[in-house]
Design a protein around this motif. Structure first.
Motif, PDB file in Angstrom:
ATOM      1  N   ALA A 207      -9.250   2.316  13.598  1.00 25.94           N
ATOM      2  CA  ALA A 207      -8.264   2.892  12.673  1.00 25.94           C
ATOM      3  C   ALA A 207      -7.847   4.295  13.100  1.00 25.94           C
ATOM      4  O   ALA A 207      -6.736   4.731  12.786  1.00 25.94           O
ATOM      5  N   ALA A 208      -8.715   4.993  13.824  1.00 27.06           N
ATOM      6  CA  ALA A 208      -8.385   6.355  14.261  1.00 27.06           C
ATOM      7  C   ALA A 208      -7.216   6.380  15.237  1.00 27.06           C
ATOM      8  O   ALA A 208      -6.599   7.425  15.436  1.00 27.06           O
ATOM      9  N   TRP A 209      -6.897   5.242  15.846  1.00 28.09           N
ATOM     10  CA  TRP A 209      -5.757   5.166  16.762  1.00 28.09           C
ATOM     11  C   TRP A 209      -4.440   5.012  16.010  1.00 28.09           C
ATOM     12  O   TRP A 209      -3.362   5.109  16.602  1.00 28.09           O
ATOM     13  N   ALA A 210      -4.499   4.753  14.718  1.00 28.25           N
ATOM     14  CA  ALA A 210      -3.295   4.489  13.939  1.00 28.25           C
ATOM     15  C   ALA A 210      -2.624   5.796  13.502  1.00 28.25           C
ATOM     16  O   ALA A 210      -3.240   6.861  13.463  1.00 28.25           O
ATOM     17  N   ASP A 211      -1.341   5.690  13.178  1.00 29.02           N
ATOM     18  CA  ASP A 211      -0.620   6.826  12.616  1.00 29.02           C
ATOM     19  C   ASP A 211      -0.952   7.016  11.147  1.00 29.02           C
ATOM     20  O   ASP A 211      -0.966   8.143  10.639  1.00 29.02           O
ATOM     21  N   ARG A 212      -1.195   5.900  10.463  1.00 29.05           N
ATOM     22  CA  ARG A 212      -1.557   5.941   9.051  1.00 29.05           C
ATOM     23  C   ARG A 212      -2.598   4.870   8.764  1.00 29.05           C
ATOM     24  O   ARG A 212      -2.681   3.867   9.479  1.00 29.05           O
ATOM     25  N   VAL A 213      -3.373   5.081   7.713  1.00 33.60           N
ATOM     26  CA  VAL A 213      -4.353   4.090   7.285  1.00 33.60           C
ATOM     27  C   VAL A 213      -4.100   3.769   5.811  1.00 33.60           C
ATOM     28  O   VAL A 213      -4.028   4.680   4.976  1.00 33.60           O
ATOM     29  N   LEU A 214      -3.939   2.480   5.516  1.00 32.07           N
ATOM     30  CA  LEU A 214      -3.795   1.998   4.146  1.00 32.07           C
ATOM     31  C   LEU A 214      -5.129   1.385   3.734  1.00 32.07           C
ATOM     32  O   LEU A 214      -5.617   0.469   4.391  1.00 32.07           O
ATOM     33  N   PHE A 215      -5.716   1.898   2.661  1.00 29.74           N
ATOM     34  CA  PHE A 215      -6.993   1.384   2.166  1.00 29.74           C
ATOM     35  C   PHE A 215      -6.734   0.416   1.012  1.00 29.74           C
ATOM     36  O   PHE A 215      -5.999   0.750   0.071  1.00 29.74           O
ATOM     37  N   VAL A 216      -7.328  -0.778   1.101  1.00 32.42           N
ATOM     38  CA  VAL A 216      -7.193  -1.754   0.022  1.00 32.42           C
ATOM     39  C   VAL A 216      -8.575  -2.169  -0.462  1.00 32.42           C
ATOM     40  O   VAL A 216      -9.532  -2.252   0.312  1.00 32.42           O
ATOM     41  N   VAL A 220      -5.839  -4.293  -4.149  1.00 31.90           N
ATOM     42  CA  VAL A 220      -5.037  -3.161  -4.616  1.00 31.90           C
ATOM     43  C   VAL A 220      -5.065  -2.060  -3.564  1.00 31.90           C
ATOM     44  O   VAL A 220      -6.129  -1.741  -3.008  1.00 31.90           O
ATOM     45  N   ALA A 221      -3.902  -1.480  -3.262  1.00 40.59           N
ATOM     46  CA  ALA A 221      -3.837  -0.337  -2.349  1.00 40.59           C
ATOM     47  C   ALA A 221      -4.338   0.889  -3.102  1.00 40.59           C
ATOM     48  O   ALA A 221      -3.740   1.313  -4.097  1.00 40.59           O
ATOM     49  N   ILE A 222      -5.455   1.458  -2.627  1.00 36.15           N
ATOM     50  CA  ILE A 222      -6.050   2.565  -3.360  1.00 36.15           C
ATOM     51  C   ILE A 222      -5.780   3.924  -2.722  1.00 36.15           C
ATOM     52  O   ILE A 222      -5.948   4.957  -3.363  1.00 36.15           O
ATOM     53  N   ASP A 223      -5.348   3.941  -1.457  1.00 31.65           N
ATOM     54  CA  ASP A 223      -5.080   5.218  -0.807  1.00 31.65           C
ATOM     55  C   ASP A 223      -4.338   4.960   0.503  1.00 31.65           C
ATOM     56  O   ASP A 223      -4.410   3.878   1.080  1.00 31.65           O
ATOM     57  N   GLN A 224      -3.634   5.975   0.980  1.00 30.21           N
ATOM     58  CA  GLN A 224      -2.969   5.919   2.279  1.00 30.21           C
ATOM     59  C   GLN A 224      -3.059   7.310   2.883  1.00 30.21           C
ATOM     60  O   GLN A 224      -2.730   8.300   2.230  1.00 30.21           O
ATOM     61  N   THR A 225      -3.548   7.385   4.114  1.00 28.41           N
ATOM     62  CA  THR A 225      -3.806   8.684   4.712  1.00 28.41           C
ATOM     63  C   THR A 225      -3.544   8.658   6.201  1.00 28.41           C
ATOM     64  O   THR A 225      -3.326   7.603   6.794  1.00 28.41           O
ATOM     65  N   THR A 226      -3.571   9.830   6.830  1.00 29.85           N
ATOM     66  CA  THR A 226      -3.440   9.975   8.275  1.00 29.85           C
ATOM     67  C   THR A 226      -4.811  10.261   8.862  1.00 29.85           C
ATOM     68  O   THR A 226      -5.519  11.148   8.356  1.00 29.85           O
ATOM     69  N   PRO A 227      -5.230   9.531   9.908  1.00 30.24           N
ATOM     70  CA  PRO A 227      -6.540   9.804  10.509  1.00 30.24           C
ATOM     71  C   PRO A 227      -6.641  11.258  10.951  1.00 30.24           C
ATOM     72  O   PRO A 227      -5.644  11.842  11.421  1.00 30.24           O
ATOM     73  N   PRO A 231      -3.652   9.318  16.935  1.00 25.03           N
ATOM     74  CA  PRO A 231      -3.588   8.570  18.190  1.00 25.03           C
ATOM     75  C   PRO A 231      -3.268   9.430  19.400  1.00 25.03           C
ATOM     76  O   PRO A 231      -3.806   9.208  20.477  1.00 25.03           O
ATOM     77  N   GLU A 232      -2.381  10.398  19.257  1.00 25.26           N
ATOM     78  CA  GLU A 232      -2.006  11.200  20.417  1.00 25.26           C
ATOM     79  C   GLU A 232      -3.179  12.049  20.891  1.00 25.26           C
ATOM     80  O   GLU A 232      -3.351  12.296  22.075  1.00 25.26           O
ATOM     81  N   SER A 233      -4.030  12.495  19.954  1.00 27.53           N
ATOM     82  CA  SER A 233      -5.218  13.244  20.336  1.00 27.53           C
ATOM     83  C   SER A 233      -6.174  12.366  21.120  1.00 27.53           C
ATOM     84  O   SER A 233      -6.764  12.795  22.126  1.00 27.53           O
ATOM     85  N   LEU A 234      -6.328  11.105  20.687  1.00 24.27           N
ATOM     86  CA  LEU A 234      -7.216  10.202  21.406  1.00 24.27           C
ATOM     87  C   LEU A 234      -6.698   9.925  22.810  1.00 24.27           C
ATOM     88  O   LEU A 234      -7.470   9.852  23.764  1.00 24.27           O
ATOM     89  N   LEU A 235      -5.388   9.771  22.938  1.00 25.35           N
ATOM     90  CA  LEU A 235      -4.819   9.535  24.257  1.00 25.35           C
ATOM     91  C   LEU A 235      -5.014  10.737  25.156  1.00 25.35           C
ATOM     92  O   LEU A 235      -5.293  10.611  26.350  1.00 25.35           O
TER      93      LEU A 235
END
Length: 238
Positions: A207-216, A220-227, A231-235
């Motif tokens: 999930a750390a490679w993603a631009d956003r993370v949707l938590f369900v 039910v979607a309970i949160d949405q955040t940025t790691p 991803p660019e930092s990992l690259l």
């Protein structure tokens, strides 16, 4: 520019009466070209159902799905199938490979069904296999491959062609960490070339490679955040 994928207030109910189960309740998600979104949650939280609805493999009980700005509810089944072949790459958790076809043939089949000539489709399939490190397994059948190799064939099939939407259910589940990172880099590369990707996972490193993370949770979607790393930092670090 229209989003590649829009899920608007999606609800999915299975069964009726006392057996009624809400797999998803009022979930919304918008994904643009170039974005990778990870969907996280415990087993049974609705992650896989969200992907099958996004890819038009299931219809929601209520809500609206749009791919490239086009509502899926108004499309005939044949048109939906054509849209999936041309625009959607899907990595199933159980691979969904045809046992009677070789690795190359499994990857080439969607292209051929969409009118690509057999030779050209096979060439594209072999190139996709090389991308996931399986060039030497092109002529093998699924039962001759390990679980990790079958997973990579499924990923190559999702990436081949000009796919605008990539949907992956636990794409690194059967892979070692090194191969899993290679696969995620390929998905990120597809996003940089204009695709949108949605990954269902319980793996925080993925999930750390993603631009956003949707938590369900419980549909039910309970949160949405940025790691925190992004991803660019990992690259940049590798």
């Amino acid at each position: 520019m229209s989003p590649v994928l829009e899920l608007r207030d999606i609800t999915k109910v299975y069964g009726s009466g006392p057996d009624r189960v809400h797999a998803l309740t009022g979930v919304s998600l918008t994904v643009h070209a170039g974005e990778m979104v990870a969907v996280m949650g415990p087993s049974g939280s609705g992650k896989s159902t969200l992907l099958t609805i996004a890819g038009s493999l299931e219809r929601p009980t209520s809500g609206e799905v749009l791919v490239e700005g086009v509502p899926l509810a108004g499309m005939a089944r044949a048109d939906q199938a054509r849209m999936r072949r041309r625009h959607v790459g899907y990595v199933f958790q159980d691979y969904n490979l045809l046992p009677g076809l070789t690795a190359t043939e499994n990857i080439a089949l969607p292209l051929e069904l969409d009118g690509v000539r057999a030779g050209r489709a096979a060439k594209a399939a072999r190139q996709a296999l090389a991308q996931v490190g399986l060039a030497d397994q092109a002529g093998r059948y699924p039962d001759q491959l390990s679980g990790g190799q079958r997973q990579r064939v499924a990923i190559a099939r999702a990436l081949v062609g000009e796919r605008r939407l990539l949907l992956a259910d636990e794409p690194s589940g059967a892979l070692d960490s090194r191969t899993g990172e290679t696969v995620i880099r390929l998905l990120r590369s597809a996003c940089r070339e204009g695709a949108a990707a949605v990954l269902a996972t319980h793996d925080a490193q993925l999930a750390a490679w993603a631009d956003r993370v949707l938590f369900v949770r419980d549909g039910v979607a309970i949160d949405q955040t940025t790691p925190p790393s992004g991803p660019e930092s990992l690259l940049a670090e590798s």
